[in-house]
Design a protein around this motif. Structure first.
Motif, PDB file in Angstrom:
ATOM      1  N   ILE A 136      -2.810  -0.544  -4.658  1.00 25.24           N
ATOM      2  CA  ILE A 136      -3.916  -1.322  -4.010  1.00 25.24           C
ATOM      3  C   ILE A 136      -4.946  -1.223  -4.566  1.00 25.24           C
ATOM      4  O   ILE A 136      -5.359  -0.244  -5.000  1.00 25.24           O
ATOM      5  CB  ILE A 136      -3.981  -0.938  -2.661  1.00 25.24           C
ATOM      6  CG1 ILE A 136      -2.671  -1.073  -1.638  1.00 25.24           C
ATOM      7  CG2 ILE A 136      -5.091  -1.779  -1.990  1.00 25.24           C
ATOM      8  CD1 ILE A 136      -2.071  -2.380  -1.505  1.00 25.24           C
TER       9      ILE A 136
ATOM     10  N   LEU B 197      -5.027  -7.404   2.720  1.00 26.42           N
ATOM     11  CA  LEU B 197      -3.938  -6.523   3.048  1.00 26.42           C
ATOM     12  C   LEU B 197      -3.766  -7.087   4.632  1.00 26.42           C
ATOM     13  O   LEU B 197      -4.814  -7.418   5.233  1.00 26.42           O
ATOM     14  CB  LEU B 197      -4.455  -5.182   3.151  1.00 26.42           C
ATOM     15  CG  LEU B 197      -4.492  -4.631   1.688  1.00 26.42           C
ATOM     16  CD1 LEU B 197      -5.270  -3.253   2.023  1.00 26.42           C
ATOM     17  CD2 LEU B 197      -3.460  -4.570   1.021  1.00 26.42           C
TER      18      LEU B 197
ATOM     19  N   LYS C  22       0.746  -6.051   1.781  1.00 25.65           N
ATOM     20  CA  LYS C  22      -0.134  -6.467   0.695  1.00 25.65           C
ATOM     21  C   LYS C  22       0.173  -8.101   0.560  1.00 25.65           C
ATOM     22  O   LYS C  22       1.406  -8.467   0.612  1.00 25.65           O
ATOM     23  CB  LYS C  22       0.197  -5.751  -0.518  1.00 25.65           C
ATOM     24  CG  LYS C  22      -0.711  -6.496  -1.848  1.00 25.65           C
ATOM     25  CD  LYS C  22      -0.598  -5.756  -2.972  1.00 25.65           C
ATOM     26  CE  LYS C  22      -1.233  -6.339  -4.190  1.00 25.65           C
ATOM     27  NZ  LYS C  22      -0.949  -5.347  -5.461  1.00 25.65           N
TER      28      LYS C  22
END
Length: 85
Positions: A57, A63, A81
């Motif tokens: 990330i 997200l 994600k």
């Protein structure tokens, strides 16, 4: 226990820490800006989820977070994600 579902964009670098003398080993902390109302939420994750977040990330990723509120943070239980093409 309370439960929250959030969709937002990562707006800070993921901060990774090791925790000594605790049953939890690793911790990450970062902030997201929610898509619907542009609120800023502090997100914390531990152990395997923290390791995944640190590796995968980065800023501007979108997200979906499932977790619970603890103090001023949302503690992650599950995370996905969103890939935009």
């Amino acid at each position: 226990m309370n439960e929250v579902f959030l969709i937002g964009k990562v707006i800070t670098e993921v901060e990774f820490k090791f925790i000594i003398h605790s049953r939890r080993i690793s911790k990450v902390k970062f902030s997201i800006e929610t898509i619907t109302d542009s609120g800023i939420i502090n997100v914390v994750a531990y152990d395997e989820i923290a390791d995944y977040i640190y590796r995968n990330i980065s800023i501007t990723d979108i997200l979906i977070v499932n977790g619970y509120v603890e103090g001023n943070n949302v503690i992650v239980k599950e995370l996905a994600k969103i890939l935009l093409y």
